[in-house]
Design an enzyme around this catalytic site. Structure first.
Site, PDB file in Angstrom:
ATOM      1  N   CYS A 113      42.281  26.458 -75.213  1.00  0.00           N
ATOM      2  CA  CYS A 113      42.371  27.654 -76.058  1.00  0.00           C
ATOM      3  C   CYS A 113      40.965  28.219 -76.270  1.00  0.00           C
ATOM      4  O   CYS A 113      40.742  29.435 -76.183  1.00  0.00           O
ATOM      5  CB  CYS A 113      43.031  27.300 -77.391  1.00  0.00           C
ATOM      6  SG  CYS A 113      43.321  28.723 -78.445  1.00  0.00           S
ATOM      7  N   ASP A 118      37.964  21.852 -63.057  1.00  0.00           N
ATOM      8  CA  ASP A 118      38.023  20.712 -63.969  1.00  0.00           C
ATOM      9  C   ASP A 118      36.617  20.142 -64.159  1.00  0.00           C
ATOM     10  O   ASP A 118      35.864  19.994 -63.199  1.00  0.00           O
ATOM     11  CB  ASP A 118      38.974  19.645 -63.407  1.00  0.00           C
ATOM     12  CG  ASP A 118      39.383  18.623 -64.455  1.00  0.00           C
ATOM     13  OD1 ASP A 118      40.566  18.600 -64.825  1.00  0.00           O
ATOM     14  OD2 ASP A 118      38.503  17.852 -64.899  1.00  0.00           O
ATOM     15  N   ASN A 166      50.855  16.902 -66.212  1.00  0.00           N
ATOM     16  CA  ASN A 166      51.252  15.806 -67.085  1.00  0.00           C
ATOM     17  C   ASN A 166      51.980  16.420 -68.271  1.00  0.00           C
ATOM     18  O   ASN A 166      51.408  17.235 -69.001  1.00  0.00           O
ATOM     19  CB  ASN A 166      50.018  15.022 -67.556  1.00  0.00           C
ATOM     20  CG  ASN A 166      49.285  14.357 -66.403  1.00  0.00           C
ATOM     21  OD1 ASN A 166      49.907  13.794 -65.513  1.00  0.00           O
ATOM     22  ND2 ASN A 166      47.960  14.447 -66.399  1.00  0.00           N
ATOM     23  N   GLY A 205      50.299  10.983 -69.764  1.00  0.00           N
ATOM     24  CA  GLY A 205      48.861  11.096 -69.542  1.00  0.00           C
ATOM     25  C   GLY A 205      48.248  12.424 -69.933  1.00  0.00           C
ATOM     26  O   GLY A 205      47.066  12.657 -69.685  1.00  0.00           O
ATOM     27  N   HIS A 218      47.508  22.170 -74.020  1.00  0.00           N
ATOM     28  CA  HIS A 218      47.787  23.547 -73.589  1.00  0.00           C
ATOM     29  C   HIS A 218      48.252  23.366 -72.144  1.00  0.00           C
ATOM     30  O   HIS A 218      47.487  22.841 -71.315  1.00  0.00           O
ATOM     31  CB  HIS A 218      46.540  24.422 -73.676  1.00  0.00           C
ATOM     32  CG  HIS A 218      46.765  25.839 -73.241  1.00  0.00           C
ATOM     33  ND1 HIS A 218      46.644  26.914 -74.110  1.00  0.00           N
ATOM     34  CD2 HIS A 218      47.127  26.359 -72.035  1.00  0.00           C
ATOM     35  CE1 HIS A 218      46.926  28.033 -73.443  1.00  0.00           C
ATOM     36  NE2 HIS A 218      47.212  27.724 -72.179  1.00  0.00           N
ATOM     37  N   HIS A 257      48.903  23.071 -68.412  1.00  0.00           N
ATOM     38  CA  HIS A 257      48.014  23.351 -67.282  1.00  0.00           C
ATOM     39  C   HIS A 257      48.543  22.695 -66.024  1.00  0.00           C
ATOM     40  O   HIS A 257      49.156  21.631 -66.059  1.00  0.00           O
ATOM     41  CB  HIS A 257      46.588  22.879 -67.570  1.00  0.00           C
ATOM     42  CG  HIS A 257      46.483  21.462 -68.063  1.00  0.00           C
ATOM     43  ND1 HIS A 257      46.763  21.107 -69.364  1.00  0.00           N
ATOM     44  CD2 HIS A 257      46.131  20.317 -67.423  1.00  0.00           C
ATOM     45  CE1 HIS A 257      46.594  19.799 -69.502  1.00  0.00           C
ATOM     46  NE2 HIS A 257      46.220  19.290 -68.339  1.00  0.00           N
ATOM     47  N   HIS A 316      47.256  21.164 -62.489  1.00  0.00           N
ATOM     48  CA  HIS A 316      46.114  20.702 -61.704  1.00  0.00           C
ATOM     49  C   HIS A 316      46.345  21.125 -60.246  1.00  0.00           C
ATOM     50  O   HIS A 316      47.435  20.900 -59.695  1.00  0.00           O
ATOM     51  CB  HIS A 316      46.008  19.175 -61.735  1.00  0.00           C
ATOM     52  CG  HIS A 316      45.760  18.582 -63.096  1.00  0.00           C
ATOM     53  ND1 HIS A 316      44.508  18.159 -63.507  1.00  0.00           N
ATOM     54  CD2 HIS A 316      46.588  18.343 -64.144  1.00  0.00           C
ATOM     55  CE1 HIS A 316      44.588  17.662 -64.744  1.00  0.00           C
ATOM     56  NE2 HIS A 316      45.847  17.768 -65.154  1.00  0.00           N
TER      57      HIS A 316
HETATM   58  P1  AMP Z   1      45.545  16.240 -68.628  1.00  0.00           P
HETATM   59  O1  AMP Z   1      45.302  14.754 -68.631  1.00  0.00           O
HETATM   60  O2  AMP Z   1      46.627  16.637 -67.659  1.00  0.00           O
HETATM   61  O3  AMP Z   1      45.761  16.786 -70.032  1.00  0.00           O
HETATM   62  O4  AMP Z   1      44.244  16.891 -68.033  1.00  0.00           O
HETATM   63  C1  AMP Z   1      43.230  17.462 -68.798  1.00  0.00           C
HETATM   64  C2  AMP Z   1      42.109  17.800 -67.858  1.00  0.00           C
HETATM   65  O5  AMP Z   1      41.223  18.669 -68.535  1.00  0.00           O
HETATM   66  C3  AMP Z   1      41.288  16.591 -67.399  1.00  0.00           C
HETATM   67  O6  AMP Z   1      41.329  16.522 -65.966  1.00  0.00           O
HETATM   68  C4  AMP Z   1      39.872  16.905 -67.898  1.00  0.00           C
HETATM   69  O7  AMP Z   1      38.864  16.495 -67.012  1.00  0.00           O
HETATM   70  C5  AMP Z   1      39.918  18.412 -68.058  1.00  0.00           C
HETATM   71  N1  AMP Z   1      38.992  18.991 -69.023  1.00  0.00           N
HETATM   72  C6  AMP Z   1      38.771  18.580 -70.305  1.00  0.00           C
HETATM   73  N2  AMP Z   1      37.855  19.371 -70.909  1.00  0.00           N
HETATM   74  C7  AMP Z   1      37.495  20.306 -69.981  1.00  0.00           C
HETATM   75  C8  AMP Z   1      36.588  21.407 -69.994  1.00  0.00           C
HETATM   76  N3  AMP Z   1      35.837  21.727 -71.070  1.00  0.00           N
HETATM   77  N4  AMP Z   1      36.465  22.155 -68.871  1.00  0.00           N
HETATM   78  C9  AMP Z   1      37.184  21.853 -67.777  1.00  0.00           C
HETATM   79  N5  AMP Z   1      38.066  20.841 -67.701  1.00  0.00           N
HETATM   80  C10 AMP Z   1      38.219  20.062 -68.793  1.00  0.00           C
END
Ligand code: AMP
Length: 111
Positions: free
Chosen positions: A12, A35, A92, A98, A103, A105, A107
């Site tokens: 956000c 990421d 996820n 996991g 929010h 997303h 991958h």
């Molecule tokens: P999830 O486990 O599916 O919620 O993935 C969250 C992802 O967000 C992880 O792969 C993190 O490395 C990535 N992440 C967390 N903070 C940031 C950020 N500030 N900028 C880019 N990616 C991020």
């Protein structure tokens, strides 16, 4: 049942330009960036700008057109911007799967 969206989540803040990111693509409804902790040679994250917690919440709160636009945008980013041939799409849904950023997303991963 629709889920509570916590606006303090990091994605956000990225959408609202409160914290920086390595931007790949942005339009009125979508945001895509690299990421911060890549798990593959290319690791992008595509998010809708809507306040949706996870995949379940996205499906529940979105129109069919918005869902279609999102996945069409994932294809556009992978093929036309990142020029990927073979790649993975991954989400996820929920802490038990996991998810750490609440929010929704997608991958986009490629080696
Ligand atoms: P999830 O486990 O599916 O919620 O993935 C969250 C992802 O967000 C992880 O792969 C993190 O490395 C990535 N992440 C967390 N903070 C940031 C950020 N500030 N900028 C880019 N990616 C991020």
């Amino acid at each position: 049942m629709s889920k509570f969206y916590d606006k303090s989540n990091v994605f956000c803040k990225i959408i609202n330009k409160q914290i920086p990111c390595k931007l790949i693509y942005e339009d009125h409804a979508h945001f895509c960036f690299y990421d911060i902790n890549p798990k593959a040679k290319v690791h992008a994250l595509l998010i809708p700008k809507a306040e949706v917690v996870d995949f379940d919440d996205f499906i529940e709160k979105s129109t069919k057109e918005q869902v279609c636009d999102f996945f069409t945008k994932a294809h556009f980013v992978a093929k036309d911007i990142l020029k990927l041939k073979d790649y993975q799409l991954h989400t996820n849904n929920g802490a038990g799967a996991g998810q750490v950023v609440f929010h929704f997303h997608l991958h986009i991963l490629a080696n």
